[in-house]
Design a protein around this motif. Structure first.
Motif, mmCIF file in Angstrom:
data_model
loop_
_atom_site.group_PDB
_atom_site.id
_atom_site.type_symbol
_atom_site.label_atom_id
_atom_site.label_comp_id
_atom_site.label_asym_id
_atom_site.label_seq_id
_atom_site.Cartn_x
_atom_site.Cartn_y
_atom_site.Cartn_z
ATOM 1 N N SER A 13 6.644 7.319 -9.035
ATOM 2 C CA SER A 13 5.203 7.379 -8.809
ATOM 3 C C SER A 13 4.964 7.180 -7.325
ATOM 4 N N LEU A 14 4.162 8.066 -6.733
ATOM 5 C CA LEU A 14 3.860 8.011 -5.307
ATOM 6 C C LEU A 14 2.364 7.855 -5.100
ATOM 7 N N ALA A 15 1.996 6.978 -4.179
ATOM 8 C CA ALA A 15 0.591 6.793 -3.811
ATOM 9 C C ALA A 15 0.527 6.694 -2.288
ATOM 10 N N LEU A 16 -0.392 7.416 -1.687
ATOM 11 C CA LEU A 16 -0.530 7.480 -0.237
ATOM 12 C C LEU A 16 -1.770 6.698 0.194
ATOM 13 N N PHE A 17 -1.595 5.858 1.211
ATOM 14 C CA PHE A 17 -2.689 5.007 1.683
ATOM 15 C C PHE A 17 -2.878 5.159 3.182
ATOM 16 N N SER A 18 -4.128 5.221 3.603
ATOM 17 C CA SER A 18 -4.451 5.228 5.031
ATOM 18 C C SER A 18 -5.288 3.983 5.345
ATOM 19 N N ASP A 19 -5.458 3.725 6.617
ATOM 20 C CA ASP A 19 -6.266 2.587 7.086
ATOM 21 C C ASP A 19 -5.820 1.256 6.467
ATOM 22 N N VAL A 20 -4.501 1.070 6.338
ATOM 23 C CA VAL A 20 -3.950 -0.153 5.742
ATOM 24 C C VAL A 20 -4.049 -1.285 6.766
ATOM 25 N N GLU A 120 -1.522 -0.716 -6.152
ATOM 26 C CA GLU A 120 -2.757 -0.375 -5.446
ATOM 27 C C GLU A 120 -3.496 -1.632 -4.991
ATOM 28 N N LYS A 121 -3.465 -2.681 -5.819
ATOM 29 C CA LYS A 121 -4.141 -3.935 -5.471
ATOM 30 C C LYS A 121 -3.434 -4.680 -4.345
ATOM 31 N N LEU A 122 -2.115 -4.462 -4.214
ATOM 32 C CA LEU A 122 -1.350 -5.103 -3.137
ATOM 33 C C LEU A 122 -1.780 -4.607 -1.758
ATOM 34 N N ILE A 123 -2.194 -3.344 -1.694
ATOM 35 C CA ILE A 123 -2.423 -2.676 -0.411
ATOM 36 C C ILE A 123 -3.910 -2.666 -0.064
ATOM 37 N N ASN A 124 -4.236 -3.236 1.106
ATOM 38 C CA ASN A 124 -5.607 -3.191 1.603
ATOM 39 C C ASN A 124 -5.750 -1.927 2.437
ATOM 40 N N GLY A 125 -6.120 -0.863 1.768
ATOM 41 C CA GLY A 125 -6.282 0.421 2.439
ATOM 42 C C GLY A 125 -6.953 1.398 1.495
ATOM 43 N N LYS A 126 -7.109 2.620 1.970
ATOM 44 C CA LYS A 126 -7.800 3.642 1.193
ATOM 45 C C LYS A 126 -6.759 4.610 0.633
ATOM 46 N N GLU A 127 -6.739 4.763 -0.693
ATOM 47 C CA GLU A 127 -5.806 5.726 -1.280
ATOM 48 C C GLU A 127 -6.325 7.137 -1.025
ATOM 49 N N ILE A 128 -5.423 7.987 -0.542
ATOM 50 C CA ILE A 128 -5.782 9.377 -0.252
ATOM 51 C C ILE A 128 -4.822 10.306 -0.990
ATOM 52 N N ASP A 129 -5.164 11.577 -1.053
ATOM 53 C CA ASP A 129 -4.375 12.567 -1.774
ATOM 54 C C ASP A 129 -3.053 12.854 -1.061
#
Length: 172
Positions: A13-20, A120-129
């Motif tokens: 499973s992959l999730a991409l985050f910006s502005d972390v 997702e809750k671990l990461i303080n950022g915005k999930e993006i596509d």
């Protein structure tokens, strides 16, 4: 978040985050072995496409099936395999996250939906596509890291060049 089939029924499973904003805390938890659930964090600016990550995931699962992991955990092995280098510490530093990383790809093998929600809750950022990877990739940094010449890019893509290095690392 997207789930990919990798090898013999295993998934990644992959999730991409910006502005972390909390990469230092994530790195500290990971290094202390206290990250729950266990997950791989990759520096997404070095990833132009998901295909090289999937190649790394396959290589990681093959190593696990042979009981020949080079690193201590399955998820650190993913980062190590993505790097294309044979030096573990250098690989984890270059392709993993640092204190100041703001653009992160999170990866977890065989994750349940609840585990990915926890990631997702671990990461303080915005999930993006995941489609954003190509536009946001740092081509100059990737070319330097993987020693990819402009001549090679004339006949191949950045993702293909990285994948070749991942696949060939152990043979060279």
């Amino acid at each position: 978040m997207k789930v990919f089939n990798v090898n013999n029924g295993s998934t990644i499973s992959l999730a991409l985050f910006s502005d972390v904003t909390n990469s230092k805390e994530l790195l500290d938890s990971m290094q202390a072995g206290k990250l729950e659930p266990e997950v791989a964090f990759l520096n997404a600016s070095l990833i132009p496409d998901v295909f090289p990550v999937l190649a790394s995931a396959h290589k990681t699962l093959v190593a696990k099936s042979r009981e020949s992991l080079t690193t201590r955990t399955l998820h650190s092995e993913l980062v190590y395999n993505y790097s294309g280098s044979k030096h573990i510490t250098e690989s984890l530093k270059k392709c993993g996250i640092s204190d100041s990383t703001t653009y992160i790809l999170a990866a977890r093998f065989n994750a349940t939906p609840d585990e990915m929600k926890a990631v997702e809750k671990l990461i303080n950022g915005k999930e993006i596509d995941l489609e954003e990877l190509e536009q946001r990739a740092n081509q100059a940094q990737i070319q330097k890291q993987y020693k990819i010449s402009s001549v090679e890019l004339g006949i191949s893509s950045l993702a293909d060049a990285i994948t070749c290095r991942i696949a060939a690392r152990d043979a060279l």
